[in-house]
Design a protein around this motif. Structure first.
Motif, PDB file in Angstrom:
ATOM      1  N   PRO A  12       0.822  -1.217   0.000  1.00  7.97           N
ATOM      2  CA  PRO A  12       0.000   0.000   0.000  1.00  7.97           C
ATOM      3  C   PRO A  12       0.857   1.269   0.000  1.00  7.97           C
ATOM      4  CG  PRO A  12      -0.698  -1.505   1.741  1.00  7.97           C
ATOM      5  CD  PRO A  12       0.566  -2.057   1.155  1.00  7.97           C
ATOM      6  N   SER A  13       0.417   2.246  -0.778  1.00  5.62           N
ATOM      7  CA  SER A  13       1.118   3.529  -0.805  1.00  5.62           C
ATOM      8  C   SER A  13       0.336   4.604  -0.051  1.00  5.62           C
ATOM      9  CB  SER A  13       1.351   3.978  -2.246  1.00  5.62           C
ATOM     10  OG  SER A  13       0.113   4.134  -2.909  1.00  5.62           O
ATOM     11  N   GLY A  14      -0.841   4.247   0.410  1.00  4.80           N
ATOM     12  CA  GLY A  14      -1.656   5.174   1.190  1.00  4.80           C
ATOM     13  C   GLY A  14      -2.612   4.406   2.069  1.00  4.80           C
ATOM     14  N   PHE A  15      -2.945   4.992   3.193  1.00 10.09           N
ATOM     15  CA  PHE A  15      -3.792   4.313   4.165  1.00 10.09           C
ATOM     16  C   PHE A  15      -4.495   5.394   4.965  1.00 10.09           C
ATOM     17  CE2 PHE A  15      -4.969   1.824   7.782  1.00 10.09           C
ATOM     18  CZ  PHE A  15      -5.062   0.513   7.313  1.00 10.09           C
ATOM     19  N   ASN A  16      -5.831   5.390   4.973  1.00  7.86           N
ATOM     20  CA  ASN A  16      -6.573   6.432   5.668  1.00  7.86           C
ATOM     21  C   ASN A  16      -7.782   5.845   6.392  1.00  7.86           C
ATOM     22  OD1 ASN A  16      -7.413   9.050   6.433  1.00  7.86           O
ATOM     23  ND2 ASN A  16      -8.800   9.130   4.698  1.00  7.86           N
ATOM     24  N   THR A  64      -9.582   3.469   3.762  1.00  9.77           N
ATOM     25  CA  THR A  64      -9.179   3.384   2.366  1.00  9.77           C
ATOM     26  C   THR A  64      -7.703   2.994   2.304  1.00  9.77           C
ATOM     27  OG1 THR A  64     -10.712   5.166   1.820  1.00  9.77           O
ATOM     28  CG2 THR A  64      -9.061   4.634   0.179  1.00  9.77           C
ATOM     29  N   ILE A  65      -7.408   2.025   1.445  1.00 11.65           N
ATOM     30  CA  ILE A  65      -6.026   1.632   1.166  1.00 11.65           C
ATOM     31  C   ILE A  65      -5.768   1.976  -0.299  1.00 11.65           C
ATOM     32  CG2 ILE A  65      -4.332  -0.237   1.137  1.00 11.65           C
ATOM     33  CD1 ILE A  65      -6.243  -1.885   2.848  1.00 11.65           C
ATOM     34  N   THR A  66      -4.621   2.554  -0.572  1.00 12.26           N
ATOM     35  CA  THR A  66      -4.253   2.833  -1.958  1.00 12.26           C
ATOM     36  C   THR A  66      -3.204   1.819  -2.394  1.00 12.26           C
ATOM     37  OG1 THR A  66      -4.694   5.179  -1.636  1.00 12.26           O
ATOM     38  CG2 THR A  66      -3.381   4.575  -3.564  1.00 12.26           C
ATOM     39  N   PRO A 110      -7.517   3.550  -5.116  1.00 17.62           N
ATOM     40  CA  PRO A 110      -8.061   3.350  -3.777  1.00 17.62           C
ATOM     41  C   PRO A 110      -8.919   2.086  -3.702  1.00 17.62           C
ATOM     42  CG  PRO A 110      -9.338   5.020  -4.915  1.00 17.62           C
ATOM     43  CD  PRO A 110      -8.197   4.637  -5.831  1.00 17.62           C
ATOM     44  N   ALA A 111      -8.839   1.409  -2.571  1.00 16.19           N
ATOM     45  CA  ALA A 111      -9.736   0.298  -2.250  1.00 16.19           C
ATOM     46  C   ALA A 111     -10.474   0.717  -0.987  1.00 16.19           C
ATOM     47  CB  ALA A 111      -8.958  -0.986  -2.026  1.00 16.19           C
ATOM     48  N   TYR A 112     -11.772   0.914  -1.118  1.00 15.90           N
ATOM     49  CA  TYR A 112     -12.599   1.283   0.035  1.00 15.90           C
ATOM     50  C   TYR A 112     -12.857   0.006   0.817  1.00 15.90           C
ATOM     51  CZ  TYR A 112     -12.955   5.610  -2.468  1.00 15.90           C
ATOM     52  OH  TYR A 112     -12.635   6.780  -3.107  1.00 15.90           O
ATOM     53  N   THR A 113     -12.510   0.028   2.095  1.00 19.89           N
ATOM     54  CA  THR A 113     -12.438  -1.198   2.878  1.00 19.89           C
ATOM     55  C   THR A 113     -13.205  -1.074   4.182  1.00 19.89           C
ATOM     56  OG1 THR A 113     -10.217  -1.476   1.955  1.00 19.89           O
ATOM     57  CG2 THR A 113     -10.798  -2.889   3.791  1.00 19.89           C
ATOM     58  N   PHE A 155     -13.646  -5.344   0.439  1.00 17.77           N
ATOM     59  CA  PHE A 155     -12.906  -4.396  -0.377  1.00 17.77           C
ATOM     60  C   PHE A 155     -13.782  -3.981  -1.557  1.00 17.77           C
ATOM     61  CE2 PHE A 155     -10.006  -7.403   1.571  1.00 17.77           C
ATOM     62  CZ  PHE A 155      -9.058  -6.578   2.165  1.00 17.77           C
ATOM     63  N   ALA A 156     -13.829  -2.675  -1.824  1.00 21.10           N
ATOM     64  CA  ALA A 156     -14.656  -2.189  -2.934  1.00 21.10           C
ATOM     65  C   ALA A 156     -13.873  -1.196  -3.777  1.00 21.10           C
ATOM     66  CB  ALA A 156     -15.921  -1.525  -2.397  1.00 21.10           C
ATOM     67  N   ASP A 157     -13.953  -1.367  -5.080  1.00 23.68           N
ATOM     68  CA  ASP A 157     -13.340  -0.428  -6.013  1.00 23.68           C
ATOM     69  C   ASP A 157     -14.261   0.775  -6.192  1.00 23.68           C
ATOM     70  OD1 ASP A 157     -11.082  -1.996  -6.540  1.00 23.68           O
ATOM     71  OD2 ASP A 157     -12.115  -3.100  -8.132  1.00 23.68           O
ATOM     72  N   PRO A 158     -13.671   1.939  -6.485  1.00 23.07           N
ATOM     73  CA  PRO A 158     -14.509   3.110  -6.764  1.00 23.07           C
ATOM     74  C   PRO A 158     -15.226   2.931  -8.107  1.00 23.07           C
ATOM     75  CG  PRO A 158     -12.200   3.613  -7.155  1.00 23.07           C
ATOM     76  CD  PRO A 158     -12.249   2.225  -6.571  1.00 23.07           C
ATOM     77  N   PHE A 159     -16.329   3.663  -8.281  1.00 24.46           N
ATOM     78  CA  PHE A 159     -17.034   3.655  -9.558  1.00 24.46           C
ATOM     79  C   PHE A 159     -17.620   5.037  -9.808  1.00 24.46           C
ATOM     80  CE2 PHE A 159     -20.005   2.157  -6.330  1.00 24.46           C
ATOM     81  CZ  PHE A 159     -21.145   2.921  -6.555  1.00 24.46           C
ATOM     82  N   GLU A 160     -17.851   5.337 -11.070  1.00 29.78           N
ATOM     83  CA  GLU A 160     -18.405   6.631 -11.460  1.00 29.78           C
ATOM     84  C   GLU A 160     -19.874   6.701 -11.046  1.00 29.78           C
ATOM     85  OE1 GLU A 160     -17.062   9.427 -12.912  1.00 29.78           O
ATOM     86  OE2 GLU A 160     -15.145   8.419 -12.571  1.00 29.78           O
ATOM     87  N   ALA A 161     -20.247   7.826 -10.468  1.00 23.67           N
ATOM     88  CA  ALA A 161     -21.656   8.036 -10.100  1.00 23.67           C
ATOM     89  C   ALA A 161     -22.466   8.273 -11.369  1.00 23.67           C
ATOM     90  CB  ALA A 161     -21.778   9.232  -9.164  1.00 23.67           C
TER      91      ALA A 161
END
Length: 137
Positions: A71-75, A91-93, A98-101, A119-125
């Protein structure tokens, strides 16, 4: 109405919350030993989306230590819970994505005995619902 907690339960909740904070800090820093201190030796971790179950702290730590895309990011967004059931939304990058977790942890004697991670991938609204929503910053 908020449930009343005994002083002992409040102390236990504070201890678990601090253990979770330490766990997520260690996860973000890549400190595998500190990250896995929270788990019982016989902990079970489930990844329902891939149909996998990891048995035992040692296997969980080995699996995570060998992840090819560190991971390069973790929030951490929020931690909710009390008693033996705690939920963390974060969120883990990985590789710029990003992977919404969501992590659901069950505790016994101050250690995680069962964790389920989603784990969930982002998607366009979709444009059709834009009149009823706001964008999350």
């Amino acid at each position: 109405m908020k449930a009343e907690h005994s002083p002992e339960q409040s102390i236990q909740d504070d201890q678990i919350r601090e253990a979770l904070n330490s766990h997520w800090r260690a996860s973000a820093a890549g400190d595998a030993d500190a990250e896995h201190h929270i788990y019982d030796d016989d902990a079970i971790c489930d990844y329902p989306q891939s149909g996998e179950r990891i048995l035992g702290r040692n296997n969980l730590q080995a699996l995570r230590s060998h992840h090819p895309g560190k991971p390069s990011g973790f929030n951490v967004k929020r931690i909710l819970g009390q008693g033996d059931l705690w939920i963390t939304e974060y969120t883990i990058t990985y590789q710029g994505r990003p992977a919404y977790t969501v992590s659901i942890m069950e505790f016994r004697n101050g250690k995680v005995v069962h964790e389920t991670q989603y784990f969930a991938d982002p998607f366009e609204a979709p444009a059709w619902r834009s009149q009823w929503v706001q964008q999350i910053p």
